[in-house]
Design a protein around this motif. Sequence first.
Motif: not given
Length: 100
Positions: A31-32, A48-50, A55-56, A60-61
Amino acid sequence: MSDGKELDGMAAVVTGSVRGIGRAVALAFAEAGANVVINGRSSVDAANAVAAEVESAGGRAIVHMADVGDPSGAEGLIGAALDAFGRLDILVNNVAHRVA
């Protein structure tokens, strides 16, 4: 910081980030404006869910599964951050041994 986010463009590794405090920290970094490496030892689906949540939230992850209690696992985790994002600015060592 083109979009005014405090951590815009920075890269973070959060160990033990598939649930609890680690997950919350990873989401706060996203968020930052940070890019985040999600780490867990065995729960790929949760990781993968986190990553999808990161990304939502605008970050980027990537997911890198590793046992950071093993030096080669820790080394691989840092290498994954550098490979994916070209840098590492933040490391949160949140991993814990959970007893059921």
